[in-house]
Write an enzyme that holds these catalytic residues in place. Sequence first.
Site: not given
Ligand SMILES: *Cc1c(COP(=O)(O)O)cnc(C)c1O
Length: 402
Positions: A140, A227, A256
Amino acid sequence: MRGAPVAFGVFGMNEHLMQTYARLPVAFARGEGVRLWDTDGKECLDALSGIAVCSLGHANPAVSEALCAQAGELVHTSNLYGIENQSKLGDALCRLSGMDKAFFSNSGAEANEAAIKLARLYGSQKGVADPAIVVMEGAFHGRTLATLSATGNRKIQAGFEPLVSGFNRVPYNDLEAVQRVAENNPNVVAVLVEPVQGENGVRIPDAGYLAGLRENCDANGWLLMLDEIQTGMCRTGRWFAFQHEDILPDVMTLAKALGNGVPIGACLAHGVAADVLGPGTHGSTFGGNPLMCRAALAVVDVMESDNLADRAEALGQRFADGLSSRIGGLDAVSNIRHKGLMIAVDFDRETAPLVKIALDHGVLVNATAGNVMRLLPPLVATDEEADAMIERIVAAVKEFLQ
Ligand SMILES: *Cc1c(COP(=O)(O)O)cnc(C)c1O
């Protein structure tokens, strides 16, 4: 929650809001630490932290004070000028991570967009005509067009074709699959991967996976792009999850927990990758403004002075032990795992109904990847608060399985 909208006050479902979320029938009016109070005054323990965002708890005094002070001084200028708080935050994040340079965005998806653009420009500068990025099944990376294309979940992509091209997908936690891509695709320039897959149900790869990817990237001249939007900022028991292994990525994205609820993301880069994005290649109106950076500086300060990486590790073990002893033996529970304060329980059935039952028991949990209950508790919870959460979760699980 499809069908007639449920009316429950100004914060709730509303005919004037696009129904992009199947919302629970509750709205919160106030928070303090691990506690939230809804619009009727009912108290709830938050074992999700707004999905790994409010790691310092709700209305954290240090963050609130920093925001109030900054709001009275200067909220926004522009990246056309120097921004002192942005410089300080870049310094702090590079010092803690070993990275060299930062670009600030307003969200996780935008931080990943910066990383994807960086990888493409890196490839283009090397003379690769059609640069590709290796991404993982189950990944994701966000909801923008490029990041949903990088995401390994058909539900998130369906209907939004044509997807952005240039992503080569391989199974997660499979170094040989990455090696095969290396042998067959001369246009690959980078690997984008989560150190732990959060949305996919807290999938923890084998020890050595990231180090193996590092070797692979080095051998092929690829950028290793992590990420760490969910795993970063002390969540897994280290400042950044890559610090569990003795490596440094070329690119790392954060968001986050970085602002404890104030929208901010970051794309950090090391070595050659740090100088790829030059003037005019990327930008953001709000990204890295004085207010959001002041919030993030307060977050960094609290996490560092309270040693919350170690706290996350200890607290994660407490949750895992508590849950294992209380529900680990149930037939319906097949696995309990954690990396710091990313905690997952696998059930033999869909966990969506458990979320509402838990809410009724006064605790917020998350259902993800079908049969998984995911917990992302605040790093500031006391042992007593953690035990109270476990207590309520156990009661909810027992009712769920009845
Ligand atoms: C939450 C998340 C995203 C997306 O972040 P947003 O602030 O919602 O755009 C991308 N990568 C990972 C691993 C996430 O947990």
